[in-house]
Design a protein around this motif. Structure first.
Motif, PDB file in Angstrom:
ATOM      1  N   VAL B 365       0.893  -1.266   0.070  1.00  0.00           N
ATOM      2  CA  VAL B 365      -0.021   0.178   0.023  1.00  0.00           C
ATOM      3  C   VAL B 365       0.733   1.159   0.062  1.00  0.00           C
ATOM      4  O   VAL B 365       0.574   2.200  -0.682  1.00  0.00           O
ATOM      5  CB  VAL B 365      -0.843  -0.218   1.220  1.00  0.00           C
ATOM      6  CG1 VAL B 365      -1.491   1.331   1.511  1.00  0.00           C
ATOM      7  CG2 VAL B 365      -1.840  -1.005   1.134  1.00  0.00           C
ATOM      8  N   MET B 366       1.853   1.269   0.812  1.00  0.00           N
ATOM      9  CA  MET B 366       2.821   2.159   0.630  1.00  0.00           C
ATOM     10  C   MET B 366       3.565   2.665  -0.464  1.00  0.00           C
ATOM     11  O   MET B 366       3.808   3.715  -0.916  1.00  0.00           O
ATOM     12  CB  MET B 366       3.953   2.079   1.750  1.00  0.00           C
ATOM     13  CG  MET B 366       3.312   1.984   3.314  1.00  0.00           C
ATOM     14  SD  MET B 366       2.338   3.210   3.909  1.00  0.00           S
ATOM     15  CE  MET B 366       3.423   4.119   4.917  1.00  0.00           C
ATOM     16  N   VAL B 367       3.668   1.446  -1.237  1.00  0.00           N
ATOM     17  CA  VAL B 367       4.442   1.841  -2.467  1.00  0.00           C
ATOM     18  C   VAL B 367       3.278   2.364  -3.446  1.00  0.00           C
ATOM     19  O   VAL B 367       3.860   3.304  -4.299  1.00  0.00           O
ATOM     20  CB  VAL B 367       5.058   0.301  -3.006  1.00  0.00           C
ATOM     21  CG1 VAL B 367       5.485   0.251  -4.362  1.00  0.00           C
ATOM     22  CG2 VAL B 367       6.120  -0.341  -2.037  1.00  0.00           C
ATOM     23  N   ASP B 368       2.342   1.842  -3.122  1.00  0.00           N
ATOM     24  CA  ASP B 368       1.105   2.410  -4.458  1.00  0.00           C
ATOM     25  C   ASP B 368       1.097   3.936  -4.084  1.00  0.00           C
ATOM     26  O   ASP B 368       0.960   4.562  -4.995  1.00  0.00           O
ATOM     27  CB  ASP B 368      -0.236   1.610  -4.069  1.00  0.00           C
ATOM     28  CG  ASP B 368      -0.076   0.097  -4.724  1.00  0.00           C
ATOM     29  OD1 ASP B 368       1.058  -0.038  -5.431  1.00  0.00           O
ATOM     30  OD2 ASP B 368      -0.982  -0.638  -4.204  1.00  0.00           O
ATOM     31  N   ARG B 369       1.200   4.013  -2.624  1.00  0.00           N
ATOM     32  CA  ARG B 369       0.698   5.541  -2.379  1.00  0.00           C
ATOM     33  C   ARG B 369       1.832   6.440  -3.167  1.00  0.00           C
ATOM     34  O   ARG B 369       1.554   7.535  -3.593  1.00  0.00           O
ATOM     35  CB  ARG B 369       0.691   5.767  -0.842  1.00  0.00           C
ATOM     36  CG  ARG B 369       0.268   7.051  -0.543  1.00  0.00           C
ATOM     37  CD  ARG B 369      -0.164   7.197   0.865  1.00  0.00           C
ATOM     38  NE  ARG B 369       0.408   6.744   1.956  1.00  0.00           N
ATOM     39  CZ  ARG B 369      -0.017   7.227   2.922  1.00  0.00           C
ATOM     40  NH1 ARG B 369      -0.682   8.318   3.141  1.00  0.00           N
ATOM     41  NH2 ARG B 369       0.413   6.904   4.171  1.00  0.00           N
ATOM     42  N   ALA B 370       3.359   5.767  -2.986  1.00  0.00           N
ATOM     43  CA  ALA B 370       4.427   6.732  -3.424  1.00  0.00           C
ATOM     44  C   ALA B 370       4.184   6.789  -5.043  1.00  0.00           C
ATOM     45  O   ALA B 370       4.278   7.971  -5.525  1.00  0.00           O
ATOM     46  CB  ALA B 370       5.644   5.757  -3.146  1.00  0.00           C
ATOM     47  N   GLU B 371       3.744   5.844  -5.590  1.00  0.00           N
ATOM     48  CA  GLU B 371       3.494   5.817  -6.960  1.00  0.00           C
ATOM     49  C   GLU B 371       2.589   6.925  -7.457  1.00  0.00           C
ATOM     50  O   GLU B 371       2.683   7.869  -8.344  1.00  0.00           O
ATOM     51  CB  GLU B 371       3.012   4.428  -7.650  1.00  0.00           C
ATOM     52  CG  GLU B 371       3.226   4.332  -9.130  1.00  0.00           C
ATOM     53  CD  GLU B 371       3.162   2.691  -9.498  1.00  0.00           C
ATOM     54  OE1 GLU B 371       2.285   2.134  -8.730  1.00  0.00           O
ATOM     55  OE2 GLU B 371       3.819   2.312 -10.486  1.00  0.00           O
ATOM     56  N   ARG B 372       1.392   7.003  -6.768  1.00  0.00           N
ATOM     57  CA  ARG B 372       0.472   7.921  -6.959  1.00  0.00           C
ATOM     58  C   ARG B 372       0.875   9.387  -6.708  1.00  0.00           C
ATOM     59  O   ARG B 372       0.849  10.080  -7.497  1.00  0.00           O
ATOM     60  CB  ARG B 372      -0.896   7.850  -5.877  1.00  0.00           C
ATOM     61  CG  ARG B 372      -1.846   6.885  -6.544  1.00  0.00           C
ATOM     62  CD  ARG B 372      -3.358   7.413  -5.689  1.00  0.00           C
ATOM     63  NE  ARG B 372      -3.007   6.952  -4.276  1.00  0.00           N
ATOM     64  CZ  ARG B 372      -3.260   6.070  -3.582  1.00  0.00           C
ATOM     65  NH1 ARG B 372      -3.417   4.816  -4.232  1.00  0.00           N
ATOM     66  NH2 ARG B 372      -2.889   6.094  -2.327  1.00  0.00           N
ATOM     67  N   ARG B 373       1.757   9.265  -5.677  1.00  0.00           N
ATOM     68  CA  ARG B 373       2.386  11.077  -5.403  1.00  0.00           C
ATOM     69  C   ARG B 373       3.250  11.322  -6.500  1.00  0.00           C
ATOM     70  O   ARG B 373       2.964  12.480  -7.036  1.00  0.00           O
ATOM     71  CB  ARG B 373       3.091  10.533  -4.084  1.00  0.00           C
ATOM     72  CG  ARG B 373       2.405  10.907  -2.969  1.00  0.00           C
ATOM     73  CD  ARG B 373       3.365  11.294  -1.768  1.00  0.00           C
ATOM     74  NE  ARG B 373       2.668  11.201  -0.592  1.00  0.00           N
ATOM     75  CZ  ARG B 373       3.312  10.645   0.712  1.00  0.00           C
ATOM     76  NH1 ARG B 373       4.602  10.283   0.337  1.00  0.00           N
ATOM     77  NH2 ARG B 373       2.772  10.689   1.755  1.00  0.00           N
ATOM     78  N   LEU B 374       4.094  10.298  -6.913  1.00  0.00           N
ATOM     79  CA  LEU B 374       4.834  10.604  -8.153  1.00  0.00           C
ATOM     80  C   LEU B 374       4.192  11.055  -9.396  1.00  0.00           C
ATOM     81  O   LEU B 374       4.752  12.036 -10.128  1.00  0.00           O
ATOM     82  CB  LEU B 374       5.867   9.361  -8.425  1.00  0.00           C
ATOM     83  CG  LEU B 374       6.967   9.291  -7.624  1.00  0.00           C
ATOM     84  CD1 LEU B 374       7.610   7.906  -7.658  1.00  0.00           C
ATOM     85  CD2 LEU B 374       7.784  10.493  -7.335  1.00  0.00           C
TER      86      LEU B 374
END
Lengths: 123, 769, 255
Positions: B365-374
Motif C-alpha cells: 500500500v505504501m508503494v502504491d501511495r508513493a507511485e500515486r504521489r509521483l
C-alpha cells in the motif's frame, strides 16, 4: 492530536530471542530472525538487526526517532556459532552533526539554459 | 533466396587462410574470412560462418563449396540503399514512418525487410484508424550497385465508428453506457476529435471501463459476452455490437473485520470501513477500504499485515457479505530502491515521495501511495514501480522507472468577462526547475481595465521538510471602469512570503507575510475630451474623474501595508477542477499593522459541500462570510473593505452590492465591513447532448448581504447602507469547449437594495493555447 | 512479380574518392564538422567499394563525436566495427563508442544509464585491444565513470543518513567500500560508516571502519575527521559552524 507513530527497519518477532540461544548456528539464526539489516564491515561475523520507532507530530515535520534498538549477534569466527548477543538502545547512540563536506563527483551540471534548449529531448 | 550449404563429405582439416572468397564487392574478403574462425574447419564452424554472414543482413545469398582442398565462399551482396523516401503520406509525417521502417539509407536492400516494412507502415495507419491504405515499395537504380527505395502511400479516408449498440443492457440505457466508454460514435464534431476512430486496444480498454462501472453499481455477476466490430467495406465504417450479461444487483450484507493478528482487535478498525451493510455493493469502495485498513494496521506497528477480502455471494437475498481478513503477510524487507530514467529530475526529488526507506518492511500500500504521489507531481510522462527479488529470499528491490516530460509551459491566454472586459495573459512557467522540483512562474496580463505582472517561486520541500515555501512578487493596476462602477485607479506593488504546511492528509495550514504599497489615483491619466468636435459625449466619460469624496480624500498618497496571515483549509474534494463529492472548508485571517501605515484585521470563511446525486448530477451547498475592522487608533481604509458583486450573489454587477455614495457621479461602491452569502446549486449534464461535447447546465439560488461602511462620511457624500438581504435565482451553462472553458449565467435578482446595481447576464470565457 | 518496378535513374556526378577524402580532412582541420561529415558520406555513397569508404566511415564517426552528435557517432562507429571487425582501426571505433557515452554522463543526482554503457564499451576496448594506444585512455575514463557511480551511491547514502535511516545509509556506504574500492569515494564512505555506527552507539564497528580508513589512507582529511570523532567519543559536535541560513540557501540551490 495529529501524531503518527511509524515503524522503521527490522520488525522483531515475539520471543524470537529465546529461539536463538548461545551456540545455535548461523542457519538457525537466519531462519528465526531472517536476513540481518546489515553485517559487520570486515569479516561478516556479526549480524545486526536494526529497528527504529519514529513519531511524526505533523504531516509536514520530519519524523523524529524516539526509540532505536540494535540487536547484535556475534559468531565465533571458527565454529560460526552464536558466541554473544548484545543490545544497543537509543541511549548508547552519540549525538553529533555529520560532516557536511562531500567528495566532488563529475558529470555536467543541468544548467537552466540546457534544460530549456534540451526541451523534451533529455540532455 | 536461402543459402545452400554444400557440406564437404569428409571434413578435412583446413587452416583459415586457405579460404577463397568470391563475389564480394563492398565487404572486404578478410571480414568474410573472419566469420569462419576456429582451428579446424569442420561442418559446424562452416555452418556457423554462413549463419553469421546472413545475420549481418549484407548478403542476399551465401554458398560454400570445396575445390581442390580449399574452401570457396561465394557471396552475392545485397544492393545498398542510397535513400529511403515516402510519397503521398499526408496524415502521418515522414519521420514517424522512417522510425517504423527497418531499411535505412547506406544499409542493405533485402526483399524480406522491404516486405515487412510495407506491413509496418500499414500497421501504423491501422493504429490511427485508417484501414483502406495501399503501400507500394519502388526502387530507383543508381550506378555502382546503389538504389533509392521509395514507399508510395495512398491514404484513403478515415474509418470511423458509425454506431455502437448494446444487447442485454436492462439496468442502464445505451446512452449512459456509451458515456462510460472512450470510443464514441462519429457526429458533426468528428473533424476535431478522433475518439470516433476504431482502435481495437481502445475497445478492449472500454470493456474494462464498463466492467468497473457495473461493479461500482452492485452488479457483481456482470460479464461481457462479446464485443464485435464489423467493417462495412462500401461505407468504410464500423458498427460495434456489445452483448452483456448484467446479472443481479447486489447490496452489502454483513460487513466484518476479522483480525488473525493477536493484539489487533477488529472493532477498533470498524470506523475505517467505507462499505456499510445495506449500501449497494461497490468494488471500488472494497479496494479503498483494504488500503485504509492496511495503513491503519501498519500504523499500529504491524508493517507486514495484509488485508484479504472474502466475499460470499447469496443469490436469493441478492446480498454479498464481506469479511476483511487481516493476517500476517510474508516478512519481506526492502533492500534497495533504484530510481531510473530520471534524466532531468534529481534522484532525491523522487526518493522523498517514499514514506518507506531502504531496510523497512515491504508494504504494497505504501508503494502504491508513493507511485500515486509521483504521478501527481506532474514531472513524469510515465511512473512504474516494479519489484525484483533481492539478494536474500526475504529481500526485495524496488525499481522506480520514470520518464521525464517537459514541465516547462509557455501559455498565451485570452478571454472576455463582463466584469473585466477583454483580458490577455502571457505566462512562462517551469514546474520542475533544474530538476529540483522547484516551481517558477512569470506572468503578465493586460486588459481593458487592469494590468498586472507577477513572479512566483515555490520549493515544495523546504529544508527537507514537506513545507511548500515560496515567495511572490506582484504589480497590479486597475483602471476606472464603468463595468466595475469604480472611478479611481488602484495600484498595488509588493511581495509575499508563504509557507504551506500539510497538517494531516486533508488538513493544511498556509502562513504568509505580505508587504505591498497601495495607491489610489483619481482622474484618468490621459485627458479624454468627452465630446470630440462637439457631438454627443460618449458614455461614462470622466473628464476629471468624478470619484466619491471618500476616494478623493485618500487619493495620491501611497500607503504601505504590512500584514501577516494564515489560511486553514480542509479539503476532501475528489477533484479540484471538477468536484463531484467532498467538502472544502477554509478560514482566512489577515492582521495588517505590523509596521506599515495601515491597521486592520480581516477574517473570511468559506464552506463548499459537493454531493453526488447520482447519474452525473452534482449538488452544491455553499456558505461564506467575512468581517474586517481596524484596530488601535485607526479605522481600516476604504479599499481594504469588502467589495462584493456576483461572487456573493449572482445577478449583480461587480461591486454592485453594498454601501454606495449616491452623490458621486458613478455612484461609487464604498465597500462594507461585514458580509455573508449562501448558495444552493445543482449541476447536471445536458441530456440530449453527446458527452464529448462537454456541456453542463446549472440551476442555482443565491442569497447574501454586505453592509456597515465604517469610513468617514465627508460633506458632499450621501451614503446608502443597510443590512438588506439580496437574493436571486438563475440558470447557467458551463461548456468545456475545445477552445477553452466558457460559463454563461443568467440570474434574476429577487430582492435587493434600491441603490444596488444589477446585471442579469454574466459571461466569462477564455482560451489557452 | 510487381514488387520492384523500375523508376528513371538520377545520375550523380562522380568525384575521385581521394580528393573528397582530403577535402574532408581539411574541413576537419578547420573544425567545420558538418561539411566534413557531408564529404565523408559522399565518399561512402559514390565509392562503396574502395578502401577510402572504410576510412571515410571511421572519419564520419570521429567527426560526429567532435561535433557532439553522440548518437550518430555511436551508430557510425558500431557499423564500422560490424563491417570491419578485423581492421586495425576497430579499436579506435570501439573507443569512440565508449567516449560518446562518456561525454554524456550526467551529474550524480541523475540517471547513470549512460555511465554504465560507457564503462561497458570502454571495458570492451581494454579487453579486446589491451595493448592498443586507446586502452590506456579507456582505462582512465573507466575509473572516472566508476567514480561517478560510486558518487551516486554516496549521495543516496547521505540522503538516508540525514534522515537517520542507518540501515539504508550503512548498506549504501558498504556498497561503495565493497564494489568501488579503487575510487576516490571510498575514503568518505569509510568515514560515513564511522559516523553511522557512532550515532547508533556500536563503537566497535566504528573503530574497525576507522582502522581500515587509517591503514589505507593515513593522510586523508576523512581519516582526520574519523579519528577526531572517535577521540571525543562523539560527545561535542564538531560540525563546521556554517550558519543555518547559508545551509538553507544551499538547500534551495541558490547558495
Amino acid at each position: 492530536c495529529f501524531t503518527q507513530t511509524l515503524q522503521r527497519g527490522y520488525v522483531m518477532p515475539e520471543n524470537a530471542l529465546e529461539q536463538v540461544p548461545i551456540g545455535s548456528t548461523q542457519e538457525q539464526v537466519l531462519i528465526v530472525l531472517g536476513t540481518p539489516s546489515t553485517v559487520a564491515t570486515l569479516n561478516g561475523e556479526v549480524f545486526y538487526y536494526i529497528s527504529q520507532t519514529a513519531k511524526q507530530s505533523a504531516a509536514f515535520l520530519q519524523p523524529k526517532i524516539v526509540d532505536q534498538r540494535v540487536l547484535a549477534v556475534y559468531f565465533d569466527p571458527k565454529s560460526r556459532r552464536v558466541q554473544r548477543v548484545a543490545n544497543y538502545g537509543m541511549q548508547d547512540g552519540k549525538v553529533f552533526d555529520f560532516i557536511s563536506r562531500t567528495t566532488t563527483a563529475g558529470g555536467e551540471e543541468l544548467s537552466f539554459l540546457r534544460q530549456i534548449l534540451s526541451g523534451n529531448k533529455s540532455s | 533466396g536461402t543459402g545452400s550449404v554444400m557440406l564437404a563429405t569428409q571434413a578435412s582439416a583446413q587452416s583459415a587462410s586457405s579460404i577463397v572468397v568470391q563475389g564480394n564487392r563492398r565487404v572486404d574478403a578478410d571480414t568474410i574470412r573472419g566469420y569462419f574462425r576456429g582451428d579446424r574447419l569442420d561442418a559446424v564452424t562452416i555452418d556457423e560462418g554462413v549463419k553469421g554472414l546472413f545475420a549481418t543482413g549484407l548478403f542476399e545469398d551465401v554458398r560454400v563449396s570445396q575445390q581442390g582442398g580449399r574452401l570457396v565462399v561465394t557471396v552475392v551482396e545485397n544492393l545498398v540503399i542510397n535513400r529511403v523516401a515516402f510519397e503521398g503520406n499526408k496524415k502521418i509525417k515522414d519521420d514517424v514512418l522512417a522510425g517504423e521502417v527497418q531499411s535505412k539509407s547506406r544499409g542493405p536492400l533485402s526483399r524480406a525487410v522491404v516486405q515487412s516494412d510495407t506491413q509496418r507502415i500499414l500497421e501504423v495507419y491501422r493504429r490511427s484508424g485508417r484501414y483502406d491504405v495501399r503501400v507500394e515499395p519502388k526502387t530507383i537504380d543508381l550506378p555502382n550497385g546503389r538504389v533509392d527505395l521509395v514507399f508510395e502511400v495512398t491514404e484513403g479516408t478515415k474509418t470511423a465508428v458509425r454506431r455502437i449498440e448494446f444487447v442485454g443492457n436492462k439496468a442502464y440505457g445505451s446512452w449512459k453506457l456509451k458515456d462510460v466508454m472512450n470510443t464514441t460514435e462519429s457526429n458533426w464534431l468528428s473533424w476535431i476529435k478522433n475518439s470516433d476512430v476504431y482502435d481495437p486496444d481502445r475497445l478492449n480498454a472500454d470493456q474494462e471501463l464498463l466492467r468497473r462501472f457495473y461493479l461500482q453499481h452492485g452488479y457483481a455477476d456482470f460479464r461481457i459476452l462479446s464485443a464485435v466490430a464489423d467493417l462495412d467495406r462500401q461505407k468504410n465504417e464500423f458498427n460495434i455490437t456489445i452483448t452483456l450479461d448484467e446479472g443481479q444487483q447486489y447490496k452489502f450484507g454483513t460487513v466484518e473485520v476479522q483480525s488473525n493478528i493477536r493484539d489487533v482487535e477488529s472493532d477498533s478498525l470498524r470506523r475505517v470501513l467505507r462499505t456499510r451493510q445495506g449500501d449497494t455493493y461497490n468494488a471500488d469502495l472494497v479496494e479503498k477500504t483494504i488500503e485504509d485498513l492496511t495503513i491503519e494496521v501498519s500504523k499500529k506497528g504491524y508493517a507486514f499485515a495484509q488485508v484479504r477480502p472474502r466475499g460470499d455471494r447469496d443469490a436469493q437475498t441478492q446480498q454479498i457479505s464481506v469479511t476483511y481478513v487481516i493476517e500476517e503477510g510474508p516478512r519481506v524487507y526492502i533492500e534497495r530502491i533504484n530510481v531510473r530514467g530520471n534524466t532531468r529530475t534529481r534522484d532525491y526529488v523522487v526518493r522523498r515521495e517514499f514514506d518507506i526507506f531502504e531496510g523497512d518492511a515491504y508494504n504494497r500500500v505504501m508503494v502504491d501511495r508513493a507511485e500515486r504521489r509521483l504521478r501527481n507531481l506532474g514531472y513524469f510522462k510515465t511512473v512504474k514501480i516494479t519489484n525484483e527479488p533481492g539478494s536474500a529470499p526475504d529481500r526485495v528491490i524496488l525499481n522506480v522507472e520514470v520518464e521525464d516530460q517537459p514541465t516547462g509551459e509557455f501559455s498565451v491566454a485570452g478571454g472576455y468577462s463582463t466584469a473585466e472586459g477583454f483580458i490577455g495573459e502571457v505566462a512562462v512557467a517551469e514546474r520542475n526547475f533544474l530538476g529540483r522540483g522547484h516551481y517558477v512562474r512569470l506572468a503578465g496580463s493586460w486588459g481593458e481595465y487592469s494590468k498586472s505582472a507577477e513572479f512566483n517561486f515555490t520549493d515544495p520541500y523546504f529544508m527537507g521538510y514537506r513545507i511548500a515555501a515560496g515567495f511572490d512578487l506582484f504589480y497590479k493596476q486597475t483602471e476606472p471602469s464603468s463595468s466595475t462602477s469604480a472611478s479611481y485607479s488602484n495600484n498595488m506593488v509588493g511581495g509575499t512570503i508563504r509557507f504551506g504546511l500539510p497538517l494531516q492528509d486533508n488538513l493544511s495550514l498556509l502562513l504568509r507575510y505580505s508587504l505591498y504599497q497601495q495607491e489610489i489615483e483619481i482622474g484618468n491619466p490621459e485627458y479624454r475630451d468627452c465630446a470630440p468636435q462637439g457631438n454627443v459625449p460618449f458614455p461614462d466619460c470622466q473628464e476629471n474623474g468624478e470619484a466619491s469624496q471618500a476616494f478623493k480624500q485618500i487619493a495620491g498618497d501611497p500607503q504601505m501595508v504590512s500584514l501577516v496571515g494564515y489560511t486553514l483549509a480542509y479539503n476532501t474534494l475528489d477533484s479540484n477542477k471538477q468536484p463531484t463529492k467532498g467538502l472544502y472548508a477554509e478560514l482566512k485571517q489577515d492582521f495588517a499593522g505590523i509596521g506599515g501605515d495601515v491597521n486592520f484585521v480581516r477574517t473570511t470563511g468559506d464552506v463548499r459541500w459537493y454531493h453526488d446525486l447520482g447519474s452525473d448530477i452534482v449538488g452544491l451547498l455553499r456558505a461564506q462570510g467575512g468581517y474586517v475592522t481596524g484596530w488601535g487608533d485607526q479605522e481600516f481604509r476604504i479599499m481594504d473593505g469588502f467589495f462584493m458583486g456576483p461572487n456573493l450573489v449572482r445577478g449583480f454587477k461587480s461591486a454592485g452590492i453594498g454601501p454606495r455614495d449616491m452623490d458621486s457621479n458613478n455612484q461609487d461602491a464604498l465597500g462594507g465591513s461585514m458580509y455573508w452569502g449562501t448558495t444552493a446549486e445543482v449541476q447536471f449534464p445536458v441530456p440530449w447532448m453527446p458527452k464529448d461535447f462537454g456541456l453542463r447546465g446549472a440551476l442555482f439560488a443565491d442569497a447574501g448581504s454586505l453592509w456597515d461602511y465604517q469610513g468617514e462620511v465627508y460633506n458632499g457624500m450621501e451614503v446608502e447602507d443597510g443590512n438588506v438581504i439580496r437574493s436571486s435565482v438563475g440558470a447557467g451553462v458551463i461548456w468545456s469547449s475545445p477552445f477553452g472553458p466558457i460559463r454563461i449565467d443568467y440570474a434574476v435578482a429577487l430582492s435587493k437594495a434600491d441603490y444596488d446595481k444589477t446585471q442579469a447576464f454574466r459571461f466569462s470565457g477564455g482560451t489557452r493555447f | 512479380c510487381a514488387l520492384f518496378e523500375k523508376k528513371p535513374e538520377q545520375l550523380a556526378p562522380d568525384e575521385p574518392a581521394d580528393r573528397l577524402y582530403n577535402e574532408g580532412l581539411t574541413l576537419v582541420a578547420k573544425k567545420e564538422y558538418k561539411d566534413a561529415s557531408k564529404k565523408f558520406e559522399e565518399i561512402d555513397r559514390q565509392h562503396p567499394y574502395s578502401e577510402w569508404a572504410r576510412k571515410a566511415l571511421l572519419m564520419t564517426a570521429y567527426v560526429k563525436y567532435e561535433a557532439g552528435e553522440y548518437e550518430e557517432s555511436i551508430t557510425a562507429a558500431k557499423r564500422y566495427v560490424t563491417l570491419h571487425p578485423g581492421s586495425p582501426d576497430a579499436a579506435y571505433a570501439l573507443y569512440l563508442v565508449g567516449a560518446s557515452y562518456f561525454d554524456q554522463i550526467a551529474d550524480i543526482t541523475r540517471d547513470q544509464a549512460r555511465t554504465e554503457r560507457a564503462i561497458q564499451a570502454l571495458d570492451e576496448v581494454v579487453r579486446k585491444y589491451p595493448d592498443s594506444e586507446y586502452a590506456e585512455s579507456a582505462r582512465r575514463k573507466i575509473t572516472i565513470a566508476r567514480d561517478q557511480l560510486a558518487g551516486k551511491e554516496m549521495s543516496i547514502g547521505r540522503y538516508y543518513q540525514e534522515k537517520r535511516n542507518y540501515i539504508g545509509a550503512i548498506n549504501r556506504f558498504k556498497t561503495v567500500v565493497v564494489q568501488y574500492q579503487t575510487t576516490r569515494q571510498v575514503e568518505e564512505a569509510l568515514m560515513r560508516l564511522v559516523e553511522c555506527y557512532m550515532a547508533m552507539g556500536i563503537t566497535q564497528e566504528a573503530q574497525t571502519a576507522a582502522a581500515v580508513l587509517g591503514h589505507n589512507f593515513p593522510d586523508s582529511p576523512w581519516y582526520k575527521d574519523a579519528y577526531k570523532l572517535l577521540q571525543t567519543g562523539g560527545l561535542e559536535p564538531r560540525e563546521d559552524k556554517s550558519s543555518w541560513i547559508s545551509r538553507a540557501f544551499k538547500k534551495l540551490g541558490l547558495g
